[in-house]
Every structure is written in C-alpha cells, then in structure tokens.
Motif scaffolding. Structure first.
Motif, PDB file in Angstrom:
ATOM      1  N   ALA A 124     -61.747 -16.607   1.311  1.00 45.31           N
ATOM      2  CA  ALA A 124     -61.140 -16.962   0.029  1.00 45.31           C
ATOM      3  C   ALA A 124     -59.945 -16.077  -0.298  1.00 45.31           C
ATOM      4  O   ALA A 124     -59.135 -16.423  -1.162  1.00 45.31           O
ATOM      5  CB  ALA A 124     -62.174 -16.863  -1.090  1.00 45.31           C
ATOM      6  N   ASP A 125     -59.821 -14.926   0.384  1.00 47.90           N
ATOM      7  CA  ASP A 125     -58.721 -14.005   0.122  1.00 47.90           C
ATOM      8  C   ASP A 125     -57.438 -14.508   0.773  1.00 47.90           C
ATOM      9  O   ASP A 125     -57.448 -15.004   1.908  1.00 47.90           O
ATOM     10  CB  ASP A 125     -59.037 -12.614   0.683  1.00 47.90           C
ATOM     11  CG  ASP A 125     -60.161 -11.924  -0.051  1.00 47.90           C
ATOM     12  OD1 ASP A 125     -60.122 -11.929  -1.286  1.00 47.90           O
ATOM     13  OD2 ASP A 125     -61.070 -11.386   0.611  1.00 47.90           O
ATOM     14  N   GLN A 176     -66.034 -20.740   8.198  1.00 47.37           N
ATOM     15  CA  GLN A 176     -66.744 -21.694   7.361  1.00 47.37           C
ATOM     16  C   GLN A 176     -68.168 -21.270   7.035  1.00 47.37           C
ATOM     17  O   GLN A 176     -68.892 -21.982   6.331  1.00 47.37           O
ATOM     18  CB  GLN A 176     -66.757 -23.062   8.054  1.00 47.37           C
ATOM     19  CG  GLN A 176     -65.361 -23.657   8.228  1.00 47.37           C
ATOM     20  CD  GLN A 176     -65.359 -24.927   9.053  1.00 47.37           C
ATOM     21  OE1 GLN A 176     -66.370 -25.316   9.648  1.00 47.37           O
ATOM     22  NE2 GLN A 176     -64.214 -25.603   9.088  1.00 47.37           N
ATOM     23  N   SER A 177     -68.569 -20.087   7.521  1.00 50.02           N
ATOM     24  CA  SER A 177     -69.934 -19.620   7.314  1.00 50.02           C
ATOM     25  C   SER A 177     -70.065 -18.830   6.018  1.00 50.02           C
ATOM     26  O   SER A 177     -69.154 -18.083   5.645  1.00 50.02           O
ATOM     27  CB  SER A 177     -70.361 -18.714   8.475  1.00 50.02           C
ATOM     28  OG  SER A 177     -70.306 -19.408   9.708  1.00 50.02           O
ATOM     29  N   PRO A 178     -71.184 -18.973   5.312  1.00 46.86           N
ATOM     30  CA  PRO A 178     -71.417 -18.153   4.110  1.00 46.86           C
ATOM     31  C   PRO A 178     -71.442 -16.667   4.492  1.00 46.86           C
ATOM     32  O   PRO A 178     -72.005 -16.301   5.518  1.00 46.86           O
ATOM     33  CB  PRO A 178     -72.793 -18.624   3.630  1.00 46.86           C
ATOM     34  CG  PRO A 178     -72.981 -19.977   4.246  1.00 46.86           C
ATOM     35  CD  PRO A 178     -72.270 -19.930   5.560  1.00 46.86           C
TER      36      PRO A 178
END
Length: 270
Positions: A210-211, A251-253
C-alpha cells in the motif's frame, strides 16, 4: 562512451521508471538539500542528471537568480532534460553533455553539487569524483545518495527466486565495472578528494504494497527481469519464477519489503 554503455538503458521505459523513482525519493532529496543549505541564488551541479527530474526541482529552489548545471553524458537523457525544461518554462538550467570519468568540467565554482546512484555504475568513480570536486568552490556542499548494502532488498515472506534476481542485478553492475555497494567507499573517497563529512546516515524502509515506495522497486523488478534474460544472466523460467513470486507476495496479507540500504552523505569542500 555511448548510451549503450548505460547498464539500465536510456529507452522510454527507463525514463518513465526514473520519473517514478524520483517521485518516490523526492521527499528524501528535498530534505537533504534543505539540511545542506541549498537555497535561492545558488549555483548547483546536478551530476548524472539523467532526464532531469531532480534538475527541475533544484532549479525551483535556486530560483531565477541561481543556476543548475546539469552534467549528463547520455545524449538521449540530455535531450529529454532540455525538452522537459523548455516545456516547463525553466530558464535557469544549463545542460552539458560530459563524461566526468573522462573529462573535467569547467571550474564552475559551484555552491553545491548533487548526485544520486551515479558512482555505483562508474568504472572509475574516484576519477569522476576528483573532476567534480574541482568544479565546486571551497566551502561548497556535495550531497550524495548511494547504495550502502543493496542485498538488504528482500521480500517478506522471503523468496529464493527474487533473491536470485537481486544477486544477478548486483552481478550485472559489477560485470561492467560498477559497484552496487559503493556507499561503503564514498566517505573515505570524499575525504581524500578534499571534503569534510558534515552529515551521514543510512536510509532503509520496510514497506507494504500500500506504500507508494513499494512502486519504486516493483517497477525496477518488472523492467530488469527482462534485461537480465537478455543478458543471459537468468533464463526465462527463472525470471518467470521471480515475477510470479513477487506478484504472489505482493498480493498476500501481511506482505512486506525491505528496501536496499542507501547511504546519505553531506560533505563540505575544504
């Protein structure tokens, strides 16, 4: 030396990547320039200016009373820089096509100079540094960002295919005479070239997808996997495995990335 000597190329995709890279690193550059005292009316050298993203920021800081002298050996990058300056109506930039590893610039008596990720790619970095030092006046400031430990660039969770990619990136730079961890040598070289270190610190981040900073290494990975295949340093299957792992982890949490460690140095010419 020609544009073909540029390890990462000078093509349109590389210019676009450099623009993204500068947008990510712009806050770090602006902060370093502020702490170094670069200000209105100063004459500043942008060494290895590339297509001119940092050049135009510096031109805005020094203003019409100042000047930015952009030193760039790539004709393609120099042309892109001139076009960008004209498009933005920037008139206080002078572009010189010069290879500092071969030729000393004019003794500009510059108030300051700036370089980011240039010495890591040079076969004769100390010679280029000595030539640059001669163009800075006594008391002038030199601000440098260079890699200190490139191999810290890792994904969390770890990926063996991705770490192989990072290893081959470093090997490809060394194969052309560069040194990715040149930041380890820069403090000593600066002192030998007649500078006193004013400030020094490492810059490393741990980021999530997200950064905004994630986009910087992500774009580098995408373009340079293909480059390493073209160079024969990775085969298509190995590149595909690294790309697949990168996408999967992205795409991994809970995904994280540790960025390459950068050395920031601010030095004053004695």
């Amino acid at each position: 030396m020609t544009d073909s000597d540029y390890v990462l190329g000078t093509h349109d995709a590389e210019i676009e990547r450099l623009g993204l890279q500068h947008r990510v690193w712009r806050p770090y550059a602006l902060d370093a320039w502020r702490r170094a005292g670069i200000s209105v009316g100063h004459r500043v050298i942008d060494f290895g200016a590339g297509p001119g993203f940092a050049t135009l920021d510096l031109a805005g800081i020094v203003g019409p009373a100042g000047e930015v002298i952009a030193l760039e050996r790539s004709g393609r990058f120099a042309g892109a820089l001139r076009e960008r300056a004209a498009r933005h109506g920037v008139g206080n930039v002078t572009v010189q096509e010069i290879d500092l590893a071969l030729t000393a610039p004019e003794p500009f008596g510059a108030d300051a100079a700036w370089a980011r990720w240039i010495f890591a790619f040079l076969p004769e970095p100390q010679r280029a540094l000595a030539n640059l030092a001669a163009a800075i006046k006594p008391g002038g400031i030199f601000v440098v960002h260079e890699y200190l430990d490139y191999a810290t660039w890792k994904l969390c969770p770890r990926s063996a295919p991705f770490e192989r990619f990072v290893h081959e990136v470093m090997a490809s730079w060394r194969a052309t005479g560069g040194e990715p961890n040149v930041g380890l040598d820069m403090p000593r070289w600066l002192e030998e070239a007649g500078f006193a270190i004013v400030a020094q610190k490492p810059i490393v981040e741990v980021v999530t997808p997200a950064d905004f900073m994630w986009r910087w290494p992500a774009s580098f990975t995408e373009t340079n996997l293909d480059r390493l295949v073209e160079l024969g340093r990775m085969n298509a299957a190995e590149a595909a495995a690294a790309r697949t792992d990168f996408t999967r982890i992205e795409q991994s949490p809970g995904a994280r990335m540790v960025t390459p460690v950068v050395m920031e140095l601010i030095a004053r010419k004695l």
